[in-house]
Design a protein around this motif. Structure first.
Motif, short mmCIF file in Angstrom:
data_model
loop_
_atom_site.label_atom_id
_atom_site.label_comp_id
_atom_site.label_asym_id
_atom_site.label_seq_id
_atom_site.Cartn_x
_atom_site.Cartn_y
_atom_site.Cartn_z
N ALA A 1 4.52 -25.33 -21.97
CA ALA A 1 4.39 -23.36 -22.20
C ALA A 1 2.41 -23.17 -21.98
O ALA A 1 2.34 -22.12 -21.09
CB ALA A 1 4.46 -22.88 -23.30
N THR A 2 2.22 -23.99 -22.54
CA THR A 2 0.00 -23.19 -22.06
C THR A 2 -0.22 -23.32 -21.62
O THR A 2 -0.89 -22.68 -20.52
CB THR A 2 -0.72 -24.64 -23.58
N LEU B 1 1.38 -21.10 -18.46
CA LEU B 1 0.34 -20.23 -18.39
C LEU B 1 -0.88 -19.88 -17.98
O LEU B 1 -1.64 -19.30 -17.71
CB LEU B 1 0.48 -19.38 -20.37
N PHE C 1 6.33 -29.10 -26.21
CA PHE C 1 7.22 -27.59 -25.51
C PHE C 1 6.21 -26.33 -25.29
O PHE C 1 6.05 -25.91 -24.44
CB PHE C 1 8.70 -27.34 -25.98
#
Length: 132
Positions: free
Chosen positions: A28-29, A32, A24
């Motif tokens: 997310a990294t 972004l 996760f």
């Protein structure tokens, strides 16, 4: 004398919850990072279609002409007589200028903007097109 075995041999276990947490975090990294690569502040013009090589240059100076023949230098609205001093202050050492003109933009306005940029020191013009 007999020694007791302290513990029976344990089998290794793969814990799934920490692995989910790491996945996760990576998701997310990357999301972004991909959003940071988008140019969200670009001026919205309808580009003509064409085939061209992808540029690898760093943030070149952009002159945009929209459908109502308004001229923008790096998203800053300018008049035709203001293009030359504006471009002179923002031009990179490589001298590249990207022209992003709307399909409905007047040919004369685009040419006048390019001539003003040439007088300011622009050496090469790159025409922005929409990839087919």
């Amino acid at each position: 004398m007999r020694f007791r075995r302290s513990r029976a041999a344990k089998r290794g276990r793969i814990e799934i919850i920490p692995m989910i947490d790491v996945m996760f975090f990576l998701l997310a990294t990357f999301m972004l990072a991909s959003l940071a690569m988008q140019r969200l502040d670009a001026l919205k013009v309808k580009l003509p279609a064409g085939r061209a090589q992808q540029t690898t240059a760093h943030e070149p100076l952009t002159i945009s002409v929209d459908s109502s023949n308004e001229v923008f230098v790096n998203r800053q609205a300018v008049r035709l007589d203001q293009i030359e001093p504006t471009v002179k202050g923002l031009l990179q050492p490589d001298g590249n200028v990207v022209i992003a003109a709307d399909d409905a933009a007047g040919h004369g306005v685009v040419v006048q903007a390019m001539l003003a940029a040439r007088r300011a020191g622009a050496e090469r013009f790159l025409i922005a097109v929409h990839r087919e």
